[in-house]
Design a protein around this motif. Structure first.
Motif, PDB file in Angstrom:
ATOM      1  N   GLU A 214      -1.747 -26.341 -31.150  1.00  0.00           N
ATOM      2  CA  GLU A 214      -2.502 -25.597 -32.161  1.00  0.00           C
ATOM      3  C   GLU A 214      -2.020 -24.144 -32.191  1.00  0.00           C
ATOM      4  N   VAL A 215      -1.578 -23.691 -33.356  1.00  0.00           N
ATOM      5  CA  VAL A 215      -1.039 -22.338 -33.479  1.00  0.00           C
ATOM      6  C   VAL A 215      -2.167 -21.319 -33.340  1.00  0.00           C
ATOM      7  N   GLN A 216      -1.966 -20.357 -32.428  1.00  0.00           N
ATOM      8  CA  GLN A 216      -2.972 -19.334 -32.137  1.00  0.00           C
ATOM      9  C   GLN A 216      -2.621 -17.972 -32.723  1.00  0.00           C
ATOM     10  N   TYR A 217      -1.329 -17.725 -32.964  1.00  0.00           N
ATOM     11  CA  TYR A 217      -0.881 -16.416 -33.446  1.00  0.00           C
ATOM     12  C   TYR A 217       0.362 -16.613 -34.291  1.00  0.00           C
ATOM     13  N   LEU A 218       0.449 -15.882 -35.401  1.00  0.00           N
ATOM     14  CA  LEU A 218       1.632 -15.869 -36.248  1.00  0.00           C
ATOM     15  C   LEU A 218       1.923 -14.426 -36.644  1.00  0.00           C
ATOM     16  N   GLY A 219       3.166 -14.026 -36.515  1.00  0.00           N
ATOM     17  CA  GLY A 219       3.584 -12.704 -36.947  1.00  0.00           C
ATOM     18  C   GLY A 219       4.971 -12.768 -37.550  1.00  0.00           C
ATOM     19  N   HIS A 301       5.622  -5.866 -31.994  1.00  0.00           N
ATOM     20  CA  HIS A 301       4.326  -6.516 -32.212  1.00  0.00           C
ATOM     21  C   HIS A 301       3.211  -5.744 -31.515  1.00  0.00           C
ATOM     22  N   TRP A 302       3.493  -5.220 -30.340  1.00  0.00           N
ATOM     23  CA  TRP A 302       2.508  -4.398 -29.614  1.00  0.00           C
ATOM     24  C   TRP A 302       2.184  -3.130 -30.404  1.00  0.00           C
ATOM     25  N   ALA A 307      -2.022  -4.576 -29.413  1.00  0.00           N
ATOM     26  CA  ALA A 307      -2.363  -5.537 -28.364  1.00  0.00           C
ATOM     27  C   ALA A 307      -1.065  -6.117 -27.814  1.00  0.00           C
ATOM     28  N   PRO A 308      -0.854  -6.106 -26.485  1.00  0.00           N
ATOM     29  CA  PRO A 308       0.412  -6.612 -25.932  1.00  0.00           C
ATOM     30  C   PRO A 308       0.529  -8.123 -26.106  1.00  0.00           C
ATOM     31  N   LEU A 309       1.567  -8.536 -26.802  1.00  0.00           N
ATOM     32  CA  LEU A 309       1.800  -9.955 -27.028  1.00  0.00           C
ATOM     33  C   LEU A 309       2.132 -10.668 -25.721  1.00  0.00           C
ATOM     34  N   GLU A 320      -5.665 -20.451 -21.817  1.00  0.00           N
ATOM     35  CA  GLU A 320      -6.676 -19.607 -22.453  1.00  0.00           C
ATOM     36  C   GLU A 320      -6.331 -19.401 -23.928  1.00  0.00           C
ATOM     37  N   ARG A 321      -7.363 -19.239 -24.748  1.00  0.00           N
ATOM     38  CA  ARG A 321      -7.131 -18.855 -26.137  1.00  0.00           C
ATOM     39  C   ARG A 321      -7.012 -17.335 -26.206  1.00  0.00           C
ATOM     40  N   PRO A 322      -5.921 -16.825 -26.746  1.00  0.00           N
ATOM     41  CA  PRO A 322      -5.772 -15.372 -26.819  1.00  0.00           C
ATOM     42  C   PRO A 322      -6.722 -14.767 -27.841  1.00  0.00           C
ATOM     43  N   GLU A 323      -7.042 -13.509 -27.640  1.00  0.00           N
ATOM     44  CA  GLU A 323      -7.880 -12.799 -28.597  1.00  0.00           C
ATOM     45  C   GLU A 323      -7.134 -12.654 -29.928  1.00  0.00           C
ATOM     46  N   PRO A 324      -7.794 -12.934 -31.061  1.00  0.00           N
ATOM     47  CA  PRO A 324      -7.114 -12.783 -32.355  1.00  0.00           C
ATOM     48  C   PRO A 324      -6.809 -11.313 -32.639  1.00  0.00           C
ATOM     49  N   VAL A 325      -5.616 -11.052 -33.166  1.00  0.00           N
ATOM     50  CA  VAL A 325      -5.217  -9.687 -33.508  1.00  0.00           C
ATOM     51  C   VAL A 325      -4.546  -9.703 -34.872  1.00  0.00           C
ATOM     52  N   ARG A 326      -4.591  -8.564 -35.547  1.00  0.00           N
ATOM     53  CA  ARG A 326      -3.929  -8.378 -36.833  1.00  0.00           C
ATOM     54  C   ARG A 326      -3.160  -7.055 -36.797  1.00  0.00           C
ATOM     55  N   PRO A 327      -2.034  -6.966 -37.498  1.00  0.00           N
ATOM     56  CA  PRO A 327      -1.304  -5.696 -37.511  1.00  0.00           C
ATOM     57  C   PRO A 327      -2.082  -4.603 -38.234  1.00  0.00           C
ATOM     58  N   SER A 328      -2.044  -3.412 -37.666  1.00  0.00           N
ATOM     59  CA  SER A 328      -2.667  -2.253 -38.301  1.00  0.00           C
ATOM     60  C   SER A 328      -1.672  -1.111 -38.495  1.00  0.00           C
ATOM     61  N   ARG A 329      -0.422  -1.286 -38.016  1.00  0.00           N
ATOM     62  CA  ARG A 329       0.648  -0.324 -38.192  1.00  0.00           C
ATOM     63  C   ARG A 329       1.939  -1.078 -38.464  1.00  0.00           C
TER      64      ARG A 329
END
Length: 433
Positions: A214-219, A301-302, A307-309, A320-329
């Protein structure tokens, strides 16, 4: 027998000396750190410094050097350490160790991308066959008879790729049969090649994290390569997130990436895949790796998400499921072009208020050490010479030919472009004949 303490095993892991976010991810979870990597002078220098106070590898409790191709040796060393340490997770940090890491994970009953994903991702031909629905048309060219095959080839332009190399080494665009025949002299007599249809359009990479499929993060990361000035495809710039992608195109790219992962039965870990989007909108897979990306893409990405990938990579390896993050910069790495000659210096104008770093395996420090807040001013994060002064610099035809780079970040793509322009005007890679 003493109690086995929980541990994280990093294979191809001496890069933690320059990227200490891996160390922080282990330390924050109370994990001891075990490292396997390749023999060589850099590795020996790093390990020799472990006893120095403050050396980042002082936190590594076990370290050994085993060649990537020695799968039995990797499995044996990991099994021996597992008797003394409670190894909770294993992560691969280098392309050469992708298969070995999956094998070790399978042996120890730990999470990994899976043996199919690891094997296919390590072989350019298998990628083309397993992932044919998203790949350019290609032909396997054995070492024997390749001149005869080239003499009869009539589909151009053509990309020539050696199957067994890394880091864009030997990947070349040829325009016609005469150029193709001439290009073959650059390859070893026993090298197997791929002849591939040229994939047109801008290049992007997708970085993803999966947990049990299951995909948890995409960038996304936007690429620049030397193809604009020559026949090679060396990456000279990365921008995260990719500013050139609109929302619908990004979602189509993610859909293709998910389909590729499903075909590979990609289970748990990080994938880094490169795609081109053609003028007709078709998304073409260039290649995929079952590991974190190279260059400074993890740092980008960091800087973009704050948030450190690396922490998320360790999280999924632990289940563990990582905390969801979105780019802000927006963040960008730029490699400096150079003329062939001898590297004499790396000069930074005073107005940038930055001190260039000179890469030295005996003088360990983080290349990108900090990030800002979402609305922070544009910033130059590092300027690094990748080779020692006195190195003979050749034309840039593979990643190892690049000699210097810098990393910047900003709140908007426009601000990112402006600070890049300032840096290019104020940073000089000096060469002499």
């Amino acid at each position: 027998m003493s109690e086995r303490r929980p541990a994280l095993l990093l294979i191809g892991g001496l890069a933690v000396a320059w990227n200490q976010r891996w160390l922080a991810a282990a330390r924050d979870r109370g994990l001891e750190l075990l490292v396997l990597d390749a023999p060589g002078p850099h590795a020996a220098t790093l390990l020799a410094g472990r006893a120095t106070p403050g050396h980042p590898l002082a936190d590594v409790v076990e370290a050994d050097l085993v060649p990537a191709e020695d799968l039995a040796g990797l499995a044996d060393r990991a099994a021996a350490w597992a008797l003394e340490h409670d190894i909770r997770a294993v992560c691969c940090l280098r392309e050469e160790y992708v298969e070995g890491t999956a094998l070790v994970a399978d042996l120890l009953g730990l999470r990994s991308p899976g043996l199919r994903a690891a094997r296919v991702c390590r072989n350019k031909l298998l990628q083309r066959r397993y992932l044919a629905d998203w790949s350019p048309v290609s032909a396997l060219v054995p070492a024997t008879g390749r001149t005869e095959l080239a003499a009869g080839w009539d589909a151009f332009p053509l990309v020539v790729k050696p199957v067994g190399r890394l880091a864009s080494s030997g990947v070349r665009l040829v325009a016609d049969r005469a150029e193709l025949l001439d290009s073959l002299t650059a390859y070893e007599p026993d090298e197997t090649l791929l002849f591939e249809q040229r994939a047109e359009g801008p290049e992007y990479s997708v970085e993803s994290l999966s947990l049990h499929g299951e995909v948890q993060y995409l960038g996304t990361t936007e690429k620049r390569t030397t193809e604009v000035v020559g026949d090679y495809f060396v990456e000279m710039g990365h921008t995260t997130p990719a500013p050139g992608l609109d929302g619908p195109t990004r979602e189509r790219l993610y859909a293709v990436h998910r389909a590729v992962l499903a075909r590979l039965r990609f289970d748990t870990g990080m994938a880094h895949a490169e795609y081109r989007i053609g003028p007709d909108g078709r998304i073409v897979l260039i290649e995929i790796a079952a590991r974190p990306p190279g260059d400074s893409i993890m740092a980008l990405h960091w800087l973009a998400t704050l948030a450190p990938l690396e922490d998320a990579v360790v999280a999924v390896a632990l289940g563990e499921r990582p905390e969801p993050v979105r780019p802000s910069r927006y963040a960008r790495q730029v490699y400096l072009p150079h003329e062939p000659g001898v590297l004499a210096g790396l000069a930074v104008a005073p107005e940038l208020a930055a001190v260039p770093q000179w890469f030295d395996p005996a003088l360990v420090r983080a290349q990108v050490a900090r990030c800002g807040e979402p609305d922070a001013p544009s910033a130059l994060r590092c300027v690094v010479a990748l080779k020692p002064a006195g190195t003979v610099l050749h034309p840039i035809r593979q990643s190892g030919d690049r000699a210097a780079m810098f990393v910047v970040d900003a709140a908007t793509p426009e601000a990112l472009d402006r600070i890049e322009e300032r840096c290019l005007a104020a940073i000089t890679l000096q060469t002499r004949a």
